[in-house]
Design an enzyme around this catalytic site. Structure first.
Site, mmCIF file in Angstrom:
data_model
loop_
_atom_site.group_PDB
_atom_site.id
_atom_site.type_symbol
_atom_site.label_atom_id
_atom_site.label_comp_id
_atom_site.label_asym_id
_atom_site.label_seq_id
_atom_site.Cartn_x
_atom_site.Cartn_y
_atom_site.Cartn_z
ATOM 1 N N LYS A 1 0.805 -1.221 0.000
ATOM 2 C CA LYS A 1 0.000 0.000 0.000
ATOM 3 C C LYS A 1 0.840 1.274 0.000
ATOM 4 C CE LYS A 1 -3.973 -2.028 -0.200
ATOM 5 N NZ LYS A 1 -4.901 -1.838 -1.315
HETATM 6 N N1 PMP Z 1 -3.577 -8.048 1.557
HETATM 7 C C1 PMP Z 1 -3.677 -7.106 2.490
HETATM 8 C C2 PMP Z 1 -3.108 -7.391 3.846
HETATM 9 C C3 PMP Z 1 -4.321 -5.895 2.232
HETATM 10 O O1 PMP Z 1 -4.430 -4.953 3.181
HETATM 11 C C4 PMP Z 1 -4.867 -5.700 0.940
HETATM 12 C C5 PMP Z 1 -5.573 -4.415 0.618
HETATM 13 N N2 PMP Z 1 -6.921 -4.338 0.998
HETATM 14 C C6 PMP Z 1 -4.750 -6.712 -0.020
HETATM 15 C C7 PMP Z 1 -4.097 -7.860 0.334
HETATM 16 C C8 PMP Z 1 -5.343 -6.618 -1.384
HETATM 17 O O2 PMP Z 1 -4.744 -5.652 -2.226
HETATM 18 P P1 PMP Z 1 -5.633 -4.809 -3.189
HETATM 19 O O3 PMP Z 1 -6.479 -3.890 -2.349
HETATM 20 O O4 PMP Z 1 -4.676 -4.046 -4.045
HETATM 21 O O5 PMP Z 1 -6.514 -5.715 -3.974
#
Ligand code: PMP
Length: 344
Positions: free
Chosen positions: A48
């Site tokens: 992120k």
């Molecule tokens: N794993 C974790 C620990 C996350 O915080 C997130 C984000 N919500 C994701 C996977 C998935 O990534 P994305 O939001 O880019 O689909």
């Protein structure tokens, strides 16, 4: 300052360019080679960081953000941490509305990074005024000069990964990647990375990982938003109870679902066998690889890349707590609990 000497102007210069690490033990009996893109090597310990920096830079470029302005977001924790980190360096206030499902560690961590945190009930519908979406929306309307990142519905979330994660994986595999396996939450990671990779080679297989209790897989297969698919589950950051526009469903070849229990055990297994201390959704991605292997998805010569989104330290009170595992009914017998040896 000279990056070549490992000297940086600030922590934000360290975002991205995460390592691709071969998985040696867990996949030794599988056909193909397996690599993890280990996103905990970002300074905020998750993927992120990429979207926080990219979206805030873009808002500055467009003249939307001025020093002292407020950045608001809904987040399962990781995005919040990254936005808080970028806000500190760039001089913004940071307000985060988080789900009550987020671990206590995550919430405390956000506060440590100077964010103001609103904890909202996890199991209410997205349009409930108490949901973290609605709370963030209201705060955005009330606070003048605030920017709402809105990661689930922001195309810049996809662009961030299109511009960084995708090209990195292409270069790191020297163009030989055959499969990308990634969790889908907002969908930004898988969509942006896949968009770049498919532009280079349309034959690369893109597999999204979803949770039981989430609507994504069914929506992908039928185009139908089925409320009956929705029920509470434990994994944070994976799956959804709505359809995010930050997910490009057309670019994903298929979704696969994993359970809370198997993902938790697999996360612990990654730590113990590969020496990579990773989060719950990394366990989910690896669990998906195990299931795909059993289905005969992989063959000799394949180069499979899994994205491991965050670090295990964020789950000390959950997946890495024997007590929590037992409370969830994830241990079949007491013998699975690792003993602490009291040497006194
Ligand atoms: N794993 C974790 C620990 C996350 O915080 C997130 C984000 N919500 C994701 C996977 C998935 O990534 P994305 O939001 O880019 O689909």
């Amino acid at each position: 300052m000279k990056k070549s000497l490992n000297v940086f102007d600030n922590v934000l210069d360290l975002i991205g360019n995460t390592p691709l690490i071969k998985l040696n033990k867990m996949t030794q009996d599988f056909d193909g080679e397996f690599y993890a893109k280990v996103e905990s090597f970002n300074p905020g310990h998750s993927s992120k960081d990429r979207i926080a920096l990219f979206i805030i830079n873009e808002a500055e470029r467009q003249g939307i953000l001025k020093p002292g302005d407020t950045i608001i977001e809904t987040t399962s924790g990781n995005t919040g941490f990254s936005i808080a980190m970028v806000s500190i360096i760039k001089g913004y206030n940071c307000i985060l509305a988080v789900s009550s499902k987020s671990s206590a560690d995550k919430i405390d961590m956000l506060k440590s990074m100077g964010a103001q945190v609103y904890v909202c009930p996890a199991h209410v519908s997205a349009d409930d005024p108490r949901s973290y979406y609605m709370v963030a929306k209201r705060l955005h309307e009330e606070i003048k000069g605030s920017v709402y990142i809105n990661q689930y519905f922001n195309q810049l979330n996809i662009d961030a990964h299109y511009r960084s994660t995708g090209p990195e994986i292409w270069q790191q595999t020297e163009g030989k990647i055959t499969h990308l396996i990634a969790c889908s939450g907002t969908g930004g990671t898988i969509s942006g990375t896949a968009r770049y990779l498919k532009e280079q080679n349309p034959n690369i297989n893109i597999i999204g990982v979803d949770a039981y209790g989430s609507v994504l897989q069914k929506y992908h297969e039928t185009g139908e938003f089925d409320e009956k698919e929705i029920y509470p589950y434990r994994i944070e950051g994976l799956g959804k109870n709505l359809i995010p526009t930050a997910t490009d469903f057309k670019i994903i070849d298929r979704f696969i679902k994993v359970t809370d229990e198997s993902s938790a055990h697999t996360a612990r297994e990654i730590s113990r066998t590969e020496g990579l201390f990773v989060g719950y959704t990394s366990g989910a991605v690896m669990q998906a690889i195990k299931q795909l292997n059993e289905d005969g998805t992989f063959k000799k010569g394949d180069k499979v890349v899994a994205i491991f989104p965050d670090h295990g330290s964020r789950y000390m009170s959950k997946v890495y707590s024997d007590k929590w595992m037992q409370e969830q009914g994830f241990f079949d017998s007491k013998s699975e609990v690792s003993e602490t040896i009291q040497y006194i």
